[in-house]
Scaffold this active site. Structure first.
Site, PDB file in Angstrom:
ATOM      1  N   LYS A  22       0.239  -6.190   4.546  1.00  0.00           N
ATOM      2  CA  LYS A  22      -1.090  -5.700   4.952  1.00  0.00           C
ATOM      3  C   LYS A  22      -1.274  -4.248   4.536  1.00  0.00           C
ATOM      4  CE  LYS A  22      -1.850  -4.049   9.288  1.00  0.00           C
ATOM      5  NZ  LYS A  22      -2.579  -2.804   9.506  1.00  0.00           N
ATOM      6  N   ASN A  23      -0.313  -3.396   4.899  1.00  0.00           N
ATOM      7  CA  ASN A  23      -0.532  -1.967   4.714  1.00  0.00           C
ATOM      8  C   ASN A  23      -0.466  -1.524   3.246  1.00  0.00           C
ATOM      9  OD1 ASN A  23      -1.125  -1.684   7.377  1.00  0.00           O
ATOM     10  ND2 ASN A  23       0.897  -0.922   7.986  1.00  0.00           N
ATOM     11  N   CYS A 117      -6.179   0.228  15.518  1.00  0.00           N
ATOM     12  CA  CYS A 117      -5.485   0.103  16.802  1.00  0.00           C
ATOM     13  C   CYS A 117      -5.518   1.423  17.563  1.00  0.00           C
ATOM     14  CB  CYS A 117      -4.022  -0.297  16.581  1.00  0.00           C
ATOM     15  SG  CYS A 117      -3.813  -1.967  15.979  1.00  0.00           S
ATOM     16  N   ARG A 122      -5.284   9.830  16.484  1.00  0.00           N
ATOM     17  CA  ARG A 122      -4.944   9.495  15.091  1.00  0.00           C
ATOM     18  C   ARG A 122      -5.715  10.433  14.164  1.00  0.00           C
ATOM     19  NH1 ARG A 122      -4.193   3.036  14.209  1.00  0.00           N
ATOM     20  NH2 ARG A 122      -2.980   3.826  12.474  1.00  0.00           N
ATOM     21  N   ASP A 306       6.113   0.134  13.790  1.00  0.00           N
ATOM     22  CA  ASP A 306       5.379  -1.139  13.796  1.00  0.00           C
ATOM     23  C   ASP A 306       6.256  -2.323  14.214  1.00  0.00           C
ATOM     24  OD1 ASP A 306       3.199   0.298  13.029  1.00  0.00           O
ATOM     25  OD2 ASP A 306       3.239  -0.314  10.930  1.00  0.00           O
ATOM     26  N   ARG A 398      -5.988  -9.351  12.778  1.00  0.00           N
ATOM     27  CA  ARG A 398      -6.192  -8.286  11.791  1.00  0.00           C
ATOM     28  C   ARG A 398      -5.005  -8.181  10.840  1.00  0.00           C
ATOM     29  NH1 ARG A 398      -6.106  -3.397  14.420  1.00  0.00           N
ATOM     30  NH2 ARG A 398      -5.571  -2.803  12.313  1.00  0.00           N
TER      31      ARG A 398
HETATM   32  N1  EPU Z   1      -0.893  12.359  11.529  1.00  0.00           N
HETATM   33  C1  EPU Z   1      -1.477  13.590  11.706  1.00  0.00           C
HETATM   34  N2  EPU Z   1      -2.419  13.976  10.796  1.00  0.00           N
HETATM   35  C2  EPU Z   1      -2.798  13.206   9.749  1.00  0.00           C
HETATM   36  C3  EPU Z   1      -2.195  11.939   9.578  1.00  0.00           C
HETATM   37  C4  EPU Z   1      -1.247  11.538  10.498  1.00  0.00           C
HETATM   38  O1  EPU Z   1      -1.154  14.316  12.638  1.00  0.00           O
HETATM   39  O2  EPU Z   1      -3.658  13.630   8.964  1.00  0.00           O
HETATM   40  C5  EPU Z   1       0.145  11.923  12.473  1.00  0.00           C
HETATM   41  C6  EPU Z   1      -0.265  10.677  13.261  1.00  0.00           C
HETATM   42  O3  EPU Z   1      -1.001  11.005  14.402  1.00  0.00           O
HETATM   43  C7  EPU Z   1       1.081  10.043  13.557  1.00  0.00           C
HETATM   44  C8  EPU Z   1       1.935  10.406  12.338  1.00  0.00           C
HETATM   45  O4  EPU Z   1       1.279  11.505  11.719  1.00  0.00           O
HETATM   46  O5  EPU Z   1       1.647  10.654  14.689  1.00  0.00           O
HETATM   47  C9  EPU Z   1       2.091   9.311  11.319  1.00  0.00           C
HETATM   48  O6  EPU Z   1       0.830   8.764  10.974  1.00  0.00           O
HETATM   49  P1  EPU Z   1       0.540   8.065   9.567  1.00  0.00           P
HETATM   50  O7  EPU Z   1      -0.510   8.835   8.875  1.00  0.00           O
HETATM   51  O8  EPU Z   1       1.837   7.822   8.864  1.00  0.00           O
HETATM   52  O9  EPU Z   1      -0.071   6.680  10.042  1.00  0.00           O
HETATM   53  P2  EPU Z   1      -1.288   5.901   9.407  1.00  0.00           P
HETATM   54  O10 EPU Z   1      -1.304   6.078   7.931  1.00  0.00           O
HETATM   55  O11 EPU Z   1      -2.528   6.143  10.171  1.00  0.00           O
HETATM   56  C10 EPU Z   1       0.113   3.762   8.881  1.00  0.00           C
HETATM   57  C11 EPU Z   1       0.014   2.303   9.220  1.00  0.00           C
HETATM   58  C12 EPU Z   1       0.352   2.098  10.685  1.00  0.00           C
HETATM   59  C13 EPU Z   1       1.763   2.635  10.947  1.00  0.00           C
HETATM   60  C14 EPU Z   1       1.864   4.098  10.509  1.00  0.00           C
HETATM   61  C15 EPU Z   1       3.272   4.658  10.613  1.00  0.00           C
HETATM   62  C16 EPU Z   1      -1.719   1.609   7.727  1.00  0.00           C
HETATM   63  C17 EPU Z   1      -3.098   1.130   7.536  1.00  0.00           C
HETATM   64  N3  EPU Z   1      -1.341   1.872   8.965  1.00  0.00           N
HETATM   65  O12 EPU Z   1      -0.832   4.411   9.722  1.00  0.00           O
HETATM   66  O13 EPU Z   1       0.361   0.702  10.860  1.00  0.00           O
HETATM   67  O14 EPU Z   1       2.060   2.540  12.325  1.00  0.00           O
HETATM   68  O15 EPU Z   1       1.458   4.211   9.131  1.00  0.00           O
HETATM   69  O16 EPU Z   1       4.166   3.907   9.855  1.00  0.00           O
HETATM   70  O17 EPU Z   1      -0.960   1.714   6.756  1.00  0.00           O
HETATM   71  C18 EPU Z   1       0.153  -1.321  12.009  1.00  0.00           C
HETATM   72  O18 EPU Z   1       0.231  -1.898  10.916  1.00  0.00           O
HETATM   73  O19 EPU Z   1       0.237  -1.923  13.112  1.00  0.00           O
HETATM   74  C19 EPU Z   1      -0.038   0.132  12.031  1.00  0.00           C
HETATM   75  C20 EPU Z   1      -0.508   0.784  13.090  1.00  0.00           C
END
Ligand code: EPU
Length: 419
Positions: A22-23, A117, A122, A306, A398
């Site tokens: 998915k991701n 989610c 975030r 995850d 999802r």
């Molecule tokens: N963060 C910041 N600022 C930013 C971006 C992130 O402070 O600009 C923080 C977040 O709050 C968090 C950490 O950095 O504490 C990591 O966040 P990341 O950006 O890596 O997460 P994401 O890209 O929003 C993706 C996956 C999530 C998964 C996380 C961590 C996708 C669409 N989502 O989220 O997947 O938990 O990486 O591996 O790729 C899921 O599939 O269930 C899911 C939530």
């Protein structure tokens, strides 16, 4: 409204074919906006996030043909608007990739704040910092993001936080920017490598994806005419691995990359389960009550957040007390209240949860608070004695393709019921 009704306990046994990630897929689809042409994407998971992504691309002007339920051909020759549909972009998290891709393609985009989610705050400050360093201006007004750039220019970008989304988004925005962009402290997840591989297949010049320094040498143009197959889903594979342990079953997972599953494999050995690596398939079995273990979630190659709720089910049933420290998301223990309704003894305080292992879980009505919490409840329902009803299925749908069908094929007594 629909619910899943699971009758347990059932040791899960047999073979599961793992779907595309998915991701990775939710980033590869917007990445096609950088191509002025046609490409085919295969091994797409058949989940609602993909359908929404395709609809967003269609409304931006792309032509999409479904070849079968896992493959599309997409023509991004005519992108006719720079306004993404706000109602759809606010439905899931990965809609933020439209920003990086459209800055690269059109130098402009208007998009709703991403949804997804509810795992705590975030923020997307690292994405915005990256775009601004590449020369874009980004404004946020009343829940809409307006991003604009006359001409993107390469830059050295240091990520203050290891972020999957920000790493991919900056990669997307810089592929066509003049010069060499460096992303330092980049995330290293398998889906980052997959997005880089996809872009390189289309003519990009990205080096170092999978390490913490990624270099993107800007190119003039990406070409179409290619077919790309999405990497297998590491998290879906891990979900079934942990389901085998929690239900004391024996599962063989086909179409997975075992290298991506090392942190999960290590923890399964620690709790007394067995794992056999057969190259592109993996067998996991467990014939006793799991041992206790401590977990700290970390960016890849650490134990993935995850899979934390699914591991939580194993530890809820373990012999002894375990501690999970969640270092990525502040609200990822909502599932523990649901497991407690099933007889678990878990105390969650902030980013730490204490699991006093119980011998058995018992069926109960439970609510899925997010995607991975939902998967954990399906595992718990299969391991528990009696009938479990799982509500809020939209979260599970999802990200998991045909979850009840895949569980049914390996012996679970699970039905989707309309209320
Ligand atoms: N963060 C910041 N600022 C930013 C971006 C992130 O402070 O600009 C923080 C977040 O709050 C968090 C950490 O950095 O504490 C990591 O966040 P990341 O950006 O890596 O997460 P994401 O890209 O929003 C993706 C996956 C999530 C998964 C996380 C961590 C996708 C669409 N989502 O989220 O997947 O938990 O990486 O591996 O790729 C899921 O599939 O269930 C899911 C939530």
């Amino acid at each position: 409204m629909e619910k899943l009704v699971v009758k347990g306990p059932t040791p899960l046994k047999g073979e599961v074919t793992i779907s595309g990630a998915k991701n990775a897929a939710v980033a590869i689809l917007p990445a096609t906006l950088l191509i002025d042409g046609v490409c085919t994407i295969e091994n797409l998971p058949n989940i609602s996030d993909i359908k929404i992504s395709c609809e967003i691309l269609r409304q931006l002007g792309a032509k999409i043909t479904w070849n079968n339920e896992h493959s599309i051909t997409i023509d991004t020759t005519n992108i006719t608007t720079t306004k993404a549909p706000l109602d759809l972009t606010s439905k899931f998290r990965a809609s933020y990739y439209i920003i990086g891709a459209m800055l690269g393609r059109k130098g402009e985009i208007e998009v709703g704040m991403p949804g997804g989610c509810k795992l705590g705050a975030r923020p997307i400050d690292q994405h915005i910092k990256g775009f601004e360093m590449l020369g874009a201006t980004v404004n946020l007004e009343k829940g809409t993001i307006y991003a604009k750039a006359k001409k993107l220019k390469a830059a050295p970008i240091y990520m203050d936080i290891v972020s999957v989304g920000a790493t991919i988004n900056v990669m997307l925005a810089s592929v066509l920017a003049k010069g060499t962009t460096t992303i330092d402290n980049a995330a290293k997840e398998p889906h980052i490598v997959d997005v880089a591989n996809f872009l390189n297949t289309m003519g990009a010049d990205i080096r170092g994806a999978g390490t913490d320094v990624i270099k993107i040498n800007g190119v003039e143009k990406l070409h179409g005419g290619c077919t790309y197959s999405v990497v297998p889903d590491q998290i879906e594979a891990g979900t079934f691995m942990l389901a085998a342990v929690a239900t004391r079953g024996d599962l063989t997972l086909k179409n997975c990359i075992t290298k991506h599953l090392e942190s999960i494999t290590a923890k399964i050995f620690e709790v007394g389960g067995n794992v056999e690596d057969n190259g592109d398939s993996i067998r996991v079995w467990c014939n006793k009550r799991p041992n206790n273990a401590n977990i700290k979630t970390l960016p890849y190659p650490g134990f993935p957040t995850d899979l934390q709720p699914q591991m939580g089910v194993v530890l809820a049933l373990a012999n002894g007390t375990s501690v999970i420290n969640e270092s990525i998301w502040e609200s990822r223990f909502q599932y523990t209240e649901e497991l407690n309704k099933m007889g678990a003894k878990i105390t969650a305080q902030g980013k730490t949860a204490f699991f006093e292992g119980v011998k058995k879980l018992y069926g109960a009505p439970v609510y899925s608070s997010d995607l991975r919490a939902g998967a954990a409840l399906v595992i718990a329902g299969t391991a528990a004695e009696g009938e479990t009803e799982i509500y809020n299925l939209e979260h599970i749908d999802r990200g998991y393709e045909n979850i009840e069908e895949k569980f049914r094929k390996i012996g679970a007594k699970i039905e989707r019921v309309k209320e």
